[in-house]
Write a protein that holds these residues in place. Structure first.
Motif, PDB file in Angstrom:
ATOM      1  N   LEU A  33       0.765  -1.201   0.017  1.00 57.71           N
ATOM      2  CA  LEU A  33      -0.126   0.115   0.100  1.00 57.71           C
ATOM      3  C   LEU A  33       0.812   1.277  -0.015  1.00 57.71           C
ATOM      4  CD1 LEU A  33      -2.737  -1.248   2.548  1.00 57.71           C
ATOM      5  CD2 LEU A  33      -2.956  -0.862  -0.014  1.00 57.71           C
ATOM      6  N   ARG A  34       1.813   1.219   0.854  1.00 55.46           N
ATOM      7  CA  ARG A  34       2.717   2.428   0.906  1.00 55.46           C
ATOM      8  C   ARG A  34       3.422   2.730  -0.659  1.00 55.46           C
ATOM      9  NH1 ARG A  34       2.809   6.486   3.667  1.00 55.46           N
ATOM     10  NH2 ARG A  34       4.849   6.613   3.869  1.00 55.46           N
ATOM     11  N   SER A  35       3.881   1.491  -1.129  1.00 57.20           N
ATOM     12  CA  SER A  35       4.371   1.647  -2.427  1.00 57.20           C
ATOM     13  C   SER A  35       3.488   2.182  -3.639  1.00 57.20           C
ATOM     14  CB  SER A  35       5.054   0.154  -3.012  1.00 57.20           C
ATOM     15  OG  SER A  35       3.868  -0.503  -3.517  1.00 57.20           O
ATOM     16  N   GLN A  36       2.167   2.405  -3.154  1.00 55.17           N
ATOM     17  CA  GLN A  36       1.299   2.866  -4.111  1.00 55.17           C
ATOM     18  C   GLN A  36       1.087   4.259  -3.878  1.00 55.17           C
ATOM     19  OE1 GLN A  36       0.461   1.034  -6.865  1.00 55.17           O
ATOM     20  NE2 GLN A  36       1.834  -0.595  -5.974  1.00 55.17           N
ATOM     21  N   GLY A  37       1.618   4.908  -2.724  1.00 55.18           N
ATOM     22  CA  GLY A  37       1.486   6.264  -2.383  1.00 55.18           C
ATOM     23  C   GLY A  37       0.533   6.355  -1.525  1.00 55.18           C
ATOM     24  N   ILE A  38       0.089   5.402  -0.694  1.00 55.82           N
ATOM     25  CA  ILE A  38      -1.039   5.575   0.120  1.00 55.82           C
ATOM     26  C   ILE A  38      -0.309   5.723   1.409  1.00 55.82           C
ATOM     27  CG2 ILE A  38      -2.887   4.162   1.339  1.00 55.82           C
ATOM     28  CD1 ILE A  38      -3.057   2.504  -1.203  1.00 55.82           C
ATOM     29  N   SER A  39      -0.857   6.836   2.126  1.00 54.73           N
ATOM     30  CA  SER A  39      -0.326   7.247   3.569  1.00 54.73           C
ATOM     31  C   SER A  39      -0.256   6.113   4.468  1.00 54.73           C
ATOM     32  CB  SER A  39      -1.243   8.416   4.185  1.00 54.73           C
ATOM     33  OG  SER A  39      -2.392   8.013   4.454  1.00 54.73           O
ATOM     34  N   GLY A  40       0.288   6.179   5.511  1.00 56.43           N
ATOM     35  CA  GLY A  40       0.403   5.130   6.564  1.00 56.43           C
ATOM     36  C   GLY A  40      -1.087   5.131   7.482  1.00 56.43           C
ATOM     37  N   ALA A  41      -1.702   6.279   7.505  1.00 56.29           N
ATOM     38  CA  ALA A  41      -3.017   6.227   8.152  1.00 56.29           C
ATOM     39  C   ALA A  41      -3.982   5.473   7.354  1.00 56.29           C
ATOM     40  CB  ALA A  41      -3.271   7.670   8.622  1.00 56.29           C
ATOM     41  N   TYR A  42      -4.070   5.845   5.961  1.00 56.44           N
ATOM     42  CA  TYR A  42      -4.841   5.393   5.226  1.00 56.44           C
ATOM     43  C   TYR A  42      -4.797   3.643   4.930  1.00 56.44           C
ATOM     44  CZ  TYR A  42      -6.907   9.795   3.752  1.00 56.44           C
ATOM     45  OH  TYR A  42      -7.670  10.909   3.574  1.00 56.44           O
ATOM     46  N   ALA A  43      -3.558   3.462   4.708  1.00 55.10           N
ATOM     47  CA  ALA A  43      -3.180   2.050   4.802  1.00 55.10           C
ATOM     48  C   ALA A  43      -3.661   0.996   5.762  1.00 55.10           C
ATOM     49  CB  ALA A  43      -1.567   1.968   4.548  1.00 55.10           C
ATOM     50  N   LYS A  44      -3.421   1.805   7.151  1.00 53.71           N
ATOM     51  CA  LYS A  44      -3.906   0.999   8.348  1.00 53.71           C
ATOM     52  C   LYS A  44      -5.472   0.831   7.989  1.00 53.71           C
ATOM     53  CE  LYS A  44      -3.620  -0.126  12.694  1.00 53.71           C
ATOM     54  NZ  LYS A  44      -4.617  -1.495  12.815  1.00 53.71           N
ATOM     55  N   ARG A  45      -6.152   1.881   7.788  1.00 54.77           N
ATOM     56  CA  ARG A  45      -7.654   1.825   7.573  1.00 54.77           C
ATOM     57  C   ARG A  45      -7.965   0.596   6.657  1.00 54.77           C
ATOM     58  NH1 ARG A  45      -9.669   7.950   7.373  1.00 54.77           N
ATOM     59  NH2 ARG A  45      -8.736   8.647   9.288  1.00 54.77           N
ATOM     60  N   ILE A  46      -7.120   0.573   5.632  1.00 51.20           N
ATOM     61  CA  ILE A  46      -7.501  -0.224   4.405  1.00 51.20           C
ATOM     62  C   ILE A  46      -7.098  -1.946   4.926  1.00 51.20           C
ATOM     63  CG2 ILE A  46      -6.423  -1.180   2.221  1.00 51.20           C
ATOM     64  CD1 ILE A  46      -6.135   1.758   1.552  1.00 51.20           C
ATOM     65  N   LEU A  47      -5.941  -2.150   5.752  1.00 50.50           N
ATOM     66  CA  LEU A  47      -5.575  -3.213   6.297  1.00 50.50           C
ATOM     67  C   LEU A  47      -6.711  -3.777   7.208  1.00 50.50           C
ATOM     68  CD1 LEU A  47      -3.615  -5.553   6.630  1.00 50.50           C
ATOM     69  CD2 LEU A  47      -2.587  -4.252   8.333  1.00 50.50           C
ATOM     70  N   TYR A  50      -9.877  -4.820   5.049  1.00 46.31           N
ATOM     71  CA  TYR A  50      -9.877  -5.977   4.180  1.00 46.31           C
ATOM     72  C   TYR A  50      -9.153  -6.982   4.590  1.00 46.31           C
ATOM     73  CZ  TYR A  50     -11.652  -2.424   0.810  1.00 46.31           C
ATOM     74  OH  TYR A  50     -12.492  -1.229   0.177  1.00 46.31           O
ATOM     75  N   GLY A  51      -7.986  -6.875   5.893  1.00 45.78           N
ATOM     76  CA  GLY A  51      -7.135  -7.999   6.026  1.00 45.78           C
ATOM     77  C   GLY A  51      -6.188  -8.280   5.074  1.00 45.78           C
ATOM     78  N   GLN A  52      -6.133  -9.423   5.073  1.00 48.79           N
ATOM     79  CA  GLN A  52      -4.908  -9.944   4.115  1.00 48.79           C
ATOM     80  C   GLN A  52      -5.465 -10.089   2.726  1.00 48.79           C
ATOM     81  OE1 GLN A  52      -2.169 -11.154   5.349  1.00 48.79           O
ATOM     82  NE2 GLN A  52      -2.936 -10.974   7.465  1.00 48.79           N
ATOM     83  N   ARG A  53      -6.864  -9.675   2.471  1.00 47.89           N
ATOM     84  CA  ARG A  53      -7.337  -9.279   1.090  1.00 47.89           C
ATOM     85  C   ARG A  53      -7.015  -8.280   0.683  1.00 47.89           C
ATOM     86  NH1 ARG A  53     -12.779  -9.467   0.413  1.00 47.89           N
ATOM     87  NH2 ARG A  53     -12.849  -7.897   2.398  1.00 47.89           N
ATOM     88  N   ALA A  54      -6.372  -7.141   1.509  1.00 45.93           N
ATOM     89  CA  ALA A  54      -6.215  -5.819   1.097  1.00 45.93           C
ATOM     90  C   ALA A  54      -5.459  -5.795  -0.437  1.00 45.93           C
ATOM     91  CB  ALA A  54      -5.544  -5.203   2.173  1.00 45.93           C
ATOM     92  N   VAL A  55      -4.472  -6.310  -0.530  1.00 46.97           N
ATOM     93  CA  VAL A  55      -3.627  -6.149  -1.845  1.00 46.97           C
ATOM     94  C   VAL A  55      -4.567  -6.628  -3.022  1.00 46.97           C
ATOM     95  CG1 VAL A  55      -1.631  -7.104  -3.003  1.00 46.97           C
ATOM     96  CG2 VAL A  55      -1.512  -6.315  -0.739  1.00 46.97           C
ATOM     97  N   ALA A  56      -5.267  -7.972  -2.880  1.00 42.26           N
ATOM     98  CA  ALA A  56      -6.182  -8.129  -3.938  1.00 42.26           C
ATOM     99  C   ALA A  56      -7.272  -7.305  -4.142  1.00 42.26           C
ATOM    100  CB  ALA A  56      -6.857  -9.545  -3.644  1.00 42.26           C
ATOM    101  N   VAL A  57      -8.101  -6.656  -3.286  1.00 42.83           N
ATOM    102  CA  VAL A  57      -9.019  -5.871  -3.395  1.00 42.83           C
ATOM    103  C   VAL A  57      -8.646  -4.385  -3.895  1.00 42.83           C
ATOM    104  CG1 VAL A  57     -10.604  -4.362  -2.100  1.00 42.83           C
ATOM    105  CG2 VAL A  57     -10.207  -6.502  -1.334  1.00 42.83           C
TER     106      VAL A  57
END
Length: 181
Positions: A33-47, A50-57
């Motif tokens: 998520l961070r490699s896609q330019g997503i901030s740490g706070a948003y990355a945490k919310r996404i995780l 979606y949990g382990q499915r976050a990358v696929a989603v």
């Protein structure tokens, strides 16, 4: 090496290994998520969402973030999608560009929005010429030449209504009146 630590039994060692494994998976998701330019706070919310499915989603449809994650709107999701190589004419982008327009109309109490204002507002949001935005929206919503049809948008179920030569989007399951109480 855990077996060398005095006082750790097989159950505790298994629990530590499991915890380490799940932590590693979470770290891998956060790194993506961070490699896609997503901030740490948003990355945490996404995780968290979606949990382990976050990358696929996120890979499957980055615009889904705009409806699932608080604080991520169309513009942020669009930036993420762009960083992932999603083209400006992708039907998912057009469909996602309609949702905020419909949501805003719904918040103002509307349950019907004529297509012309919908296309004009979405065109501005998508930063696309009016005719191009109209065709992208039609494609993204699956409205290829249909005079009247139903489609499901992210924000709710809508129908394309044609009456007296005017067409628009009517929401029949948009928000419950109880949501505002």
């Amino acid at each position: 090496r855990l077996r060398e630590v005095q006082g750790l039994g097989p159950k505790r060692i298994a629990a530590i290994k499991e915890s380490w494994g799940s932590g590693q998976a979470a770290r891998d998701v956060l790194i993506f998520l961070r490699s896609q330019g997503i901030s740490g706070a948003y990355a945490k919310r996404i995780l968290d969402a979606y949990g382990q499915r976050a990358v696929a989603v996120v890979r499957g449809n980055p615009y889904r973030l705009s409806r699932d994650i608080d604080g991520i709107g169309f513009k942020i999701a669009d930036r993420i999608a762009h960083s992932m190589g999603v083209e400006a004419d992708d039907p998912r982008r057009a469909r996602a560009g309609v949702d905020p327009v419909l949501d805003e109309a719904s918040q103002r109490g509307h349950i019907y929005l004529p297509l012309q204002p919908l296309v004009e507002s979405a065109s501005a949001l998508l930063d696309a010429p009016l005719d191009s935005a109209a065709s992208r929206i039609n494609e993204g919503m699956g409205l290829h030449g249909a005079a009247a049809s139903s489609t499901t948008l992210a924000a709710g179920a809508c129908s394309i209504v044609v009456s007296g030569g005017c067409s628009g989007l009517a929401s029949y399951i948009w928000r419950s009146p109880w949501d505002t109480l």
